[in-house]
Write an enzyme that holds these catalytic residues in place. Structure first.
Site, PDB file in Angstrom:
ATOM      1  N   SER A 107      -0.324  -4.741   6.685  1.00  0.00           N
ATOM      2  CA  SER A 107       0.394  -3.889   5.755  1.00  0.00           C
ATOM      3  C   SER A 107       1.796  -4.477   5.500  1.00  0.00           C
ATOM      4  O   SER A 107       1.915  -5.676   5.258  1.00  0.00           O
ATOM      5  CB  SER A 107       0.462  -2.476   6.351  1.00  0.00           C
ATOM      6  OG  SER A 107       0.630  -1.509   5.389  1.00  0.00           O
ATOM      7  N   ASP A 157      -9.614  -0.801   0.444  1.00  0.00           N
ATOM      8  CA  ASP A 157      -8.199  -0.459   0.596  1.00  0.00           C
ATOM      9  C   ASP A 157      -7.486  -0.600  -0.753  1.00  0.00           C
ATOM     10  O   ASP A 157      -7.470  -1.691  -1.316  1.00  0.00           O
ATOM     11  CB  ASP A 157      -7.593  -1.433   1.621  1.00  0.00           C
ATOM     12  CG  ASP A 157      -6.102  -1.229   1.817  1.00  0.00           C
ATOM     13  OD1 ASP A 157      -5.569  -0.182   1.391  1.00  0.00           O
ATOM     14  OD2 ASP A 157      -5.473  -2.132   2.401  1.00  0.00           O
ATOM     15  N   HIS A 191      -8.047  -0.927   5.113  1.00  0.00           N
ATOM     16  CA  HIS A 191      -6.693  -1.359   5.479  1.00  0.00           C
ATOM     17  C   HIS A 191      -6.662  -2.057   6.848  1.00  0.00           C
ATOM     18  O   HIS A 191      -6.953  -1.435   7.857  1.00  0.00           O
ATOM     19  CB  HIS A 191      -5.781  -0.126   5.474  1.00  0.00           C
ATOM     20  CG  HIS A 191      -4.336  -0.445   5.254  1.00  0.00           C
ATOM     21  ND1 HIS A 191      -3.877  -1.256   4.234  1.00  0.00           N
ATOM     22  CD2 HIS A 191      -3.218  -0.061   5.925  1.00  0.00           C
ATOM     23  CE1 HIS A 191      -2.559  -1.348   4.283  1.00  0.00           C
ATOM     24  NE2 HIS A 191      -2.142  -0.633   5.304  1.00  0.00           N
TER      25      HIS A 191
END
Ligand SMILES: *[C@@H]1O[C@H](CO)[C@@H](O)[C@H](O)[C@H]1NC(C)=O
Ligand SMILES: *[C@@H]1O[C@H](CO)[C@@H](O)[C@H](O)[C@H]1NC(C)=O
Ligand SMILES: *[C@@H]1O[C@H](CO)[C@@H](O)[C@H](O)[C@H]1NC(C)=O
Ligand SMILES: *[C@@H]1O[C@H](CO)[C@@H](O)[C@H](O)[C@H]1NC(C)=O
Length: 502
Positions: A186, A437, A462
């Site tokens: 991320s 994601d 993710h």
């Protein structure tokens, strides 16, 4: 309720998506130091596999301002980092996780991948906390107080922190020639990839998982994020997508009725009466967005406990309801899977969510450098909405008294025409993305050179690759991790060969 100004405020909240990690943690009690028990105390909710081996916590005296020679900037603060040296053979590789927006042990607990692969590489594992998050607060409780202190919170300072800390650690371990590989997911993945490009003499390579480094300026279409969420639901069931898409108008219609809020409080089963329908909208919206993000192939507890493929499960609930039920009620039933998979919620705390975001460090970053424009197109299942830099400006000036610099990230780091820019510059970066994601749309999805590699999985979510392996992992996930390990192995072999050659 769905006035354009409230929707753009709503979209501002969206910047806080990455920070949900941080805010969830910030509301938790601080954990004890160090040892095995800290996972228990700080991750009470976690049903996910516990790390088999604990990390030890350390605190490094870090320079507040790496870029200004100013009497005030020489202040130091204590930056937390975690170490696991169980598998390490001196001189062997050092795997560093470049921490993102939250307590570092949370990322350690959710990056089981590193513990899984450490024995094979005989690697030292290091997780470094990002400044202004967790315990690494330069001004203690006052760190978020004003722009005066928050000014030192940005990605460039964070990267410099990592560089300084890694050098010091290698020196202290008398292991200067150990190859360092950085990992991040991320926002942490953005940092890992940028770190490799900015500090190639410190890290030989980077694995950036679900890193939306192209979610800035106009590089990625602004509607792609919500289109991505919507695609997941469409793929699960067209009916499910249509129900959710139709639910907003019903919510809107109810909210303007007399006694509408009371009625909404009832059908949302809120713990306290609603003061505004916006929070009900946010509640639904969050459930759909986050469930898409964590549409993992196995049962997991990343943000909340959820079953395998939760989008499909949510749609099963929605599709299974009698068609005469209102769309709003069906959407709420679907969203309840996200909030109540544990089946322990007596009612839903819908309204306290909004102010959780106010004091987060991420809000500052989203107001200064991390401006990721997002809209909802009419193809998405969300109410259509636009994006205006002016709204961000107004909001951020009001909140912090600063002007956002929306084009700074693409000036400081590579973004526009990344393929052209990196084709003959840089090496040894893996960008991994799972198309479930919605952040994947802002990631690097194409191979750029023979060593700047994009690994894309259709069913991945993710940073799914960073999770502990489980016996239920599907073949594509096993294969993805195998590819990553092979590539990292290659970097390390090449590095040692280069060192031998002098
Ligand atoms: C390395 O050792 C010095 C001196 O003891 C210490 O101040 C510093 O924090 C250590 N570095 C790290 C990364 O722990
Ligand atoms: C959560 O699930 C349990 C078990 O199905 C149910 O009894 C409870 O009403 C649910 N809570 C809410 C707020 O819907
Ligand atoms: C959706 O948006 C596109 C582009 O803005 C527009 O051309 C189209 O008419 C819209 N469709 C609907 C159903 O509103
Ligand atoms: C990039 O190259 C690798 C092989 O080096 C391949 O496995 C992968 O599928 C390629 N990625 C894309 C997105 O084509």
């Amino acid at each position: 309720m769905a006035s354009s100004s409230s929707l753009s405020l709503h979209l501002l909240l969206l910047f806080a998506i990455l920070a949900i990690l941080a805010t969830l943690i910030e509301s938790k009690p601080t954990f004890q130091l160090p040892g095995a028990s800290f996972y228990k105390s700080s991750f009470k909710q976690a049903k996910a596999p516990k790390p088999k081996i604990p990390y030890t916590a350390h605190y490094f005296p870090q320079v507040l301002d790496h870029f200004t020679f100013h009497p005030k900037s020489s202040k130091i603060f204590y930056q937390k980092y975690l170490i696991n040296s169980h598998y390490w053979h001196k001189g062997g590789p050092i795997f560093v996780y470049t921490g993102n927006e939250g307590h570092i042990e949370w990322f350690a607990a959710n990056t089981g991948f590193l513990l899984d692969i450490a024995p094979k590489f005989k690697a030292l594992l290091v997780f470094i906390e990002h400044r202004f998050y967790g315990e690494s607060m330069p001004f203690g409780k006052d760190s978020y107080k004003s722009a005066e202190s928050l000014g030192y919170l940005n990605s460039q300072q964070a990267l410099a922190d990592y560089a300084v800390l890694i050098r010091s650690l290698k020196h202290n371990l008398s292991s200067e020639s150990s190859p360092v590989v950085v990992f991040g997911g991320s926002y942490g993945g953005m940092l890992a990839s940028w770190f490799r490009l900015k500090y190639p003499h410190i890290a030989i390579g980077a694995l950036a998982s679900s890193a939306p480094i192209l979610q800035f300026d106009t590089i990625t279409p602004w509607s792609s994020f919500h289109d991505g969420v919507s695609q997941d639901f469409k793929d699960a069931s067209m009916n499910c997508y249509e129900v959710i898409k139709g639910s907003w108008a019903e919510l809107d219609a109810l909210s303007v009725q007399k006694e509408g809020l009371a009625e909404l409080s009832k059908i949302f089963r809120t713990c306290k009466d609603l003061h505004s329908a916006d929070s009900a909208l946010d509640w639904l919206w969050e459930a759909f967005v986050y469930t898409a993000m964590v549409n993992y192939p196995t049962e997991a507890n990343f943000m909340k406990p959820l079953p395998a493929y939760p989008v499909q499960q949510m749609c099963k609930i929605i599709d299974g309801m009698p068609p005469e039920t209102t769309k709003l009620r069906r959407a709420i039933a679907g969203a309840s899977l996200y909030y109540n998979y544990s089946q322990t919620e007596k009612c839903f705390e819908i309204e306290h969510g909004a102010d959780v975001h106010v004091l987060s460090g991420w809000n500052w970053q989203a107001c200064t450098e991390m401006i990721m424009p997002m809209t909802c197109s009419n193809k998405s299942m969300f109410p259509p909405s636009g994006f205006d830099y002016k709204d961000v400006e107004v909001e951020c000036k009001k909140k912090y008294g600063v002007m956002p610099r929306p084009h700074w990230i693409t000036t400081e780091f590579v973004g526009n025409r990344i393929e052209l820019a990196l084709k003959r510059f840089g090496s040894n970066i893996i960008f991994s993305n799972g198309m479930q994601d919605p952040w994947s749309r802002g990631g690097v999805l194409k191979n750029i050179s023979s060593s700047i590699i994009a690994l894309v999985t259709k069913k991945g979510a993710h940073h799914v690759d960073f999770r502990f392996e489980t016996k239920d992992d599907p073949d594509w996930l096993v294969e993805l991790r195998r590819q990553e390990v092979d590539i990292i192995q290659k970097w390390i072999h090449e590095y040692y060969a280069d060192v031998r050659q002098g």
